[in-house]
Design a protein around this motif. Structure first.
Motif, PDB file in Angstrom:
ATOM      1  N   LYS A  52       0.837  -1.210   0.000  1.00 38.63           N
ATOM      2  CA  LYS A  52       0.000   0.000   0.000  1.00 38.63           C
ATOM      3  C   LYS A  52       0.864   1.248   0.000  1.00 38.63           C
ATOM      4  CE  LYS A  52      -3.604   2.692   0.684  1.00 38.63           C
ATOM      5  NZ  LYS A  52      -2.983   4.000   0.713  1.00 38.63           N
ATOM      6  N   ARG A  57      -1.915  -0.451  -4.241  1.00 38.38           N
ATOM      7  CA  ARG A  57      -3.104  -0.622  -3.407  1.00 38.38           C
ATOM      8  C   ARG A  57      -3.888  -1.886  -3.758  1.00 38.38           C
ATOM      9  NH1 ARG A  57      -6.555   4.049  -4.199  1.00 38.38           N
ATOM     10  NH2 ARG A  57      -7.194   2.922  -6.057  1.00 38.38           N
ATOM     11  N   SER A  84     -10.620   0.870   4.908  1.00 35.11           N
ATOM     12  CA  SER A  84     -10.132   2.187   4.473  1.00 35.11           C
ATOM     13  C   SER A  84      -9.533   2.103   3.064  1.00 35.11           C
ATOM     14  CB  SER A  84      -9.142   2.775   5.467  1.00 35.11           C
ATOM     15  OG  SER A  84      -7.935   2.065   5.455  1.00 35.11           O
ATOM     16  N   TRP A  85      -8.861   0.992   2.757  1.00 43.32           N
ATOM     17  CA  TRP A  85      -8.299   0.826   1.410  1.00 43.32           C
ATOM     18  C   TRP A  85      -9.404   0.666   0.373  1.00 43.32           C
ATOM     19  CZ3 TRP A  85      -3.971  -3.218   2.830  1.00 43.32           C
ATOM     20  CH2 TRP A  85      -3.008  -2.582   3.628  1.00 43.32           C
ATOM     21  N   GLU A  88     -10.710   4.130  -0.254  1.00 46.98           N
ATOM     22  CA  GLU A  88      -9.783   4.886  -1.105  1.00 46.98           C
ATOM     23  C   GLU A  88      -9.946   4.495  -2.569  1.00 46.98           C
ATOM     24  OE1 GLU A  88      -5.681   4.636   0.002  1.00 46.98           O
ATOM     25  OE2 GLU A  88      -6.078   5.258   2.052  1.00 46.98           O
ATOM     26  N   ARG A  90     -12.639   3.611  -3.862  1.00 46.41           N
ATOM     27  CA  ARG A  90     -14.042   3.882  -4.173  1.00 46.41           C
ATOM     28  C   ARG A  90     -14.849   2.593  -4.347  1.00 46.41           C
ATOM     29  NH1 ARG A  90     -14.227   9.238  -4.579  1.00 46.41           N
ATOM     30  NH2 ARG A  90     -12.532  10.401  -5.522  1.00 46.41           N
ATOM     31  N   CYS A  95     -16.253  -2.605   0.888  1.00 46.37           N
ATOM     32  CA  CYS A  95     -16.234  -2.188   2.300  1.00 46.37           C
ATOM     33  C   CYS A  95     -17.490  -2.675   3.010  1.00 46.37           C
ATOM     34  CB  CYS A  95     -16.125  -0.668   2.384  1.00 46.37           C
ATOM     35  SG  CYS A  95     -15.996  -0.058   4.069  1.00 46.37           S
TER      36      CYS A  95
END
Length: 101
Positions: A52, A57, A84-85, A88, A90, A95
């Motif tokens: 990361k 990522r 959180s990744w 990031e 989108r 998530c």
């Protein structure tokens, strides 16, 4: 972090030599309660964080998902990082799915 990434890769390879069941395609869980599993799980997480931090990522997300599969109890706090990744990237669906588990 590139040097640290190499160190984590070396640690993972060494761990797999010591315990061949820790292969890349392992599907069984690795209990955090078994102390001998912890260094391997820590090396996997360190590798994900280095990926990361070096701008990889998507690869970091794949690594973190693997850790979650191996250690679904998430004794390392990977779920929070991974969420959180995903955000990031989108990937709100990723998530959301992660948080539902």
């Amino acid at each position: 972090c590139a040097e640290a990434l190499k160190m984590h890769d070396t640690a993972i390879l060494c761990a797999r030599k010591l315990n061949p069941t820790w292969s890349d395609d392992r599907s069984d869980e690795l209990s955090w309660g078994e102390i001998e599993n912890r260094p391997y799980l820590r090396a996997l997480l360190g590798r994900a964080q280095c990926l990361k931090n070096t701008g990889k990522r998507d690869e970091a997300i794949r690594q973190a998902k693997k850790i979650m599969r191996l250690n679904p109890g998430d004794n390392q706090g990977v779920r929070k990082l991974l969420c959180s990744w995903f955000l990031e990237a989108r990937d709100t669906e990723g998530c959301t799915n992660l948080l539902r588990k």
